[in-house]
Design a protein around this motif. Sequence first.
Motif, PDB file in Angstrom:
ATOM      1  N   UNK A 112      80.043  89.395  47.059  1.00 28.90           N
ATOM      2  CA  UNK A 112      80.712  90.186  46.019  1.00 28.90           C
ATOM      3  C   UNK A 112      81.164  89.312  44.859  1.00 28.90           C
ATOM      4  N   UNK A 113      81.610  88.110  45.180  1.00 31.27           N
ATOM      5  CA  UNK A 113      82.042  87.168  44.144  1.00 31.27           C
ATOM      6  C   UNK A 113      80.883  86.826  43.217  1.00 31.27           C
ATOM      7  N   UNK A 114      79.724  86.571  43.786  1.00 29.58           N
ATOM      8  CA  UNK A 114      78.567  86.210  42.965  1.00 29.58           C
ATOM      9  C   UNK A 114      78.060  87.403  42.148  1.00 29.58           C
ATOM     10  N   UNK A 115      78.140  88.591  42.717  1.00 32.22           N
ATOM     11  CA  UNK A 115      77.722  89.789  41.972  1.00 32.22           C
ATOM     12  C   UNK A 115      78.686  90.077  40.818  1.00 32.22           C
ATOM     13  N   UNK A 116      79.970  89.948  41.081  1.00 29.72           N
ATOM     14  CA  UNK A 116      80.966  90.238  40.047  1.00 29.72           C
ATOM     15  C   UNK A 116      80.856  89.229  38.898  1.00 29.72           C
ATOM     16  N   UNK A 117      80.577  87.986  39.220  1.00 34.73           N
ATOM     17  CA  UNK A 117      80.493  86.918  38.222  1.00 34.73           C
ATOM     18  C   UNK A 117      79.037  86.569  37.884  1.00 34.73           C
ATOM     19  N   UNK A 118      78.178  87.562  37.979  1.00 31.72           N
ATOM     20  CA  UNK A 118      76.741  87.335  37.853  1.00 31.72           C
ATOM     21  C   UNK A 118      76.367  86.662  36.534  1.00 31.72           C
ATOM     22  N   UNK A 119      76.882  87.159  35.430  1.00 34.67           N
ATOM     23  CA  UNK A 119      76.499  86.620  34.121  1.00 34.67           C
ATOM     24  C   UNK A 119      76.881  85.145  33.988  1.00 34.67           C
ATOM     25  N   UNK A 120      78.039  84.782  34.513  1.00 31.03           N
ATOM     26  CA  UNK A 120      78.501  83.397  34.407  1.00 31.03           C
ATOM     27  C   UNK A 120      77.738  82.455  35.335  1.00 31.03           C
ATOM     28  N   UNK A 121      77.183  82.994  36.424  1.00 31.86           N
ATOM     29  CA  UNK A 121      76.570  82.160  37.452  1.00 31.86           C
ATOM     30  C   UNK A 121      75.049  82.310  37.539  1.00 31.86           C
ATOM     31  N   UNK A 122      74.444  83.184  36.744  1.00 31.35           N
ATOM     32  CA  UNK A 122      73.046  83.532  36.997  1.00 31.35           C
ATOM     33  C   UNK A 122      72.078  82.365  36.798  1.00 31.35           C
ATOM     34  N   UNK A 123      72.383  81.463  35.881  1.00 32.39           N
ATOM     35  CA  UNK A 123      71.481  80.326  35.701  1.00 32.39           C
ATOM     36  C   UNK A 123      71.427  79.457  36.957  1.00 32.39           C
ATOM     37  N   UNK A 124      72.595  79.218  37.521  1.00 26.46           N
ATOM     38  CA  UNK A 124      72.638  78.395  38.735  1.00 26.46           C
ATOM     39  C   UNK A 124      72.096  79.173  39.936  1.00 26.46           C
ATOM     40  N   UNK A 125      72.360  80.467  39.981  1.00 20.31           N
ATOM     41  CA  UNK A 125      71.802  81.296  41.047  1.00 20.31           C
ATOM     42  C   UNK A 125      70.278  81.270  41.016  1.00 20.31           C
ATOM     43  N   UNK A 126      69.704  81.334  39.826  1.00 20.69           N
ATOM     44  CA  UNK A 126      68.245  81.305  39.703  1.00 20.69           C
ATOM     45  C   UNK A 126      67.691  79.941  40.120  1.00 20.69           C
ATOM     46  N   UNK A 127      68.390  78.880  39.755  1.00 18.16           N
ATOM     47  CA  UNK A 127      67.973  77.534  40.176  1.00 18.16           C
ATOM     48  C   UNK A 127      68.008  77.419  41.694  1.00 18.16           C
ATOM     49  N   UNK A 128      69.065  77.928  42.284  1.00 23.32           N
ATOM     50  CA  UNK A 128      69.235  77.956  43.747  1.00 23.32           C
ATOM     51  C   UNK A 128      68.114  78.771  44.387  1.00 23.32           C
ATOM     52  N   UNK A 129      67.756  79.893  43.774  1.00 22.69           N
ATOM     53  CA  UNK A 129      66.669  80.728  44.283  1.00 22.69           C
ATOM     54  C   UNK A 129      65.362  79.939  44.343  1.00 22.69           C
ATOM     55  N   UNK A 130      65.080  79.213  43.275  1.00 19.94           N
ATOM     56  CA  UNK A 130      63.820  78.466  43.195  1.00 19.94           C
ATOM     57  C   UNK A 130      63.797  77.274  44.152  1.00 19.94           C
ATOM     58  N   UNK A 131      64.863  76.487  44.124  1.00 20.09           N
ATOM     59  CA  UNK A 131      64.836  75.211  44.840  1.00 20.09           C
ATOM     60  C   UNK A 131      65.163  75.334  46.327  1.00 20.09           C
ATOM     61  N   UNK A 132      66.004  76.292  46.679  1.00 18.76           N
ATOM     62  CA  UNK A 132      66.422  76.414  48.080  1.00 18.76           C
ATOM     63  C   UNK A 132      65.647  77.507  48.808  1.00 18.76           C
ATOM     64  N   UNK A 133      65.401  78.631  48.137  1.00 22.67           N
ATOM     65  CA  UNK A 133      64.754  79.770  48.789  1.00 22.67           C
ATOM     66  C   UNK A 133      63.287  79.950  48.360  1.00 22.67           C
ATOM     67  N   UNK A 134      62.802  79.071  47.481  1.00 26.54           N
ATOM     68  CA  UNK A 134      61.395  79.136  47.043  1.00 26.54           C
ATOM     69  C   UNK A 134      61.030  80.473  46.407  1.00 26.54           C
TER      70      UNK A 134
END
Length: 386
Positions: free
Chosen positions: A289-311
């Motif tokens: 919920x924290x990541x969804x609520x703060x999506x705009x502030x965190x989306x760049x790092x979330x996308x990086x995490x998606x690519x590098x950790x979850x492929x």
Amino acid sequence: MNNFEFKNPTKIIFGKNTIEKLANEIPKDAKVLLLYGGGSIKKNGIYDQVKTALSNVDVVEFGGIPANPEYAKLMAALKVIKDENITYLLAVGGGSVIDGTKFLSAAALYDGDTPWDILAKNIRTHKGMPFGTVLTLPATGSEMNSGAVITRAETKEKRTMGGPGLFPEFSILDPQVIASIPQRQLANGLMDSFTHVLEQYMTYPIGALLQDRFAESILQTIIEIAPKVLKDPTDYKAASNFMWSCTMALNGLIQKGVPNDWAVHAMGHELTALFGIDHARTLAIIAPSHYKFNFEAKKEKLAQYAERVWNITEGSTDDKAYAAIEKTTEFFHELGIKTKLSEYTEDYEGTAEEIAKRFTDRGWKTLGEHQTLSPDKVEKIVKMAY
């Protein structure tokens, strides 16, 4: 990368049968208070190993430190320290026993009105009574850092403390100890360490390339070894990687030079204080919920995490960021951990308002890496987690 200073004085003694080296680390003229939890160390052989190693040392024992180290219980231990003229503390346990020992290290030399002030007034400890640890449950990283979290049942509070005087002098890490840990606690340890990394990583890009890859490597390792640890905790390779990942997740290294969040922990601590939910599981409740609520502030790092950790390489930045949140939630479920407050208690109505009020009463105006999470926003995040 931000400016930083880094010093970690804790000596790590890692590997099989290292408990026998305990006597080499404690001054021969010390009077030691041996601190432990509910007694599991007497069933799994760790207690006997410790006592054998300390056969020539003057030792007093204090057991029964609970899973969330309780202030009243620790005050009873503090009385033993004073009455017995203890000079050295030894924690044999997981994060709760080690955190409780850190409080005692600070309180033993504190000359203020009440030791609770150390927590309530956020008094940093620059010199504490020396102590070491024998880690029995990988999770919190408390064996190689200077922070602690203490619970006070009478007021339903869970507060943090720390300071440069609260690093263990040494910590013994024998991965063989996890063989006797229940599945629930193994899952909690995996969850706790994973979220520790996310709190220091899931913020925004700052050009700290090495720090990011340190963090991502720990996350990848935890994901890889989690099913092996849960299936067979006697698998030494998996156990050793698990234990070292938990330590590296919160020994200060990956947080240097980068922004940190820690709002998930702040909210999670309140759920433990109010409902007694395992610490690790409160993090699983709040994080998505924290990541969804703060999506705009965190989306760049979330996308990086998606690519590098979850492929996850397909789609836009937003698509990858959303997918990362979903993969993270799925991982928590694979650990057997539920991610909604309503799955832990039926008495959840009003919880968000109560937590927001507590933060307001303490003067916590903002949280998070941007210091923009005001109590009203905290209330919304907790409601999303119902």
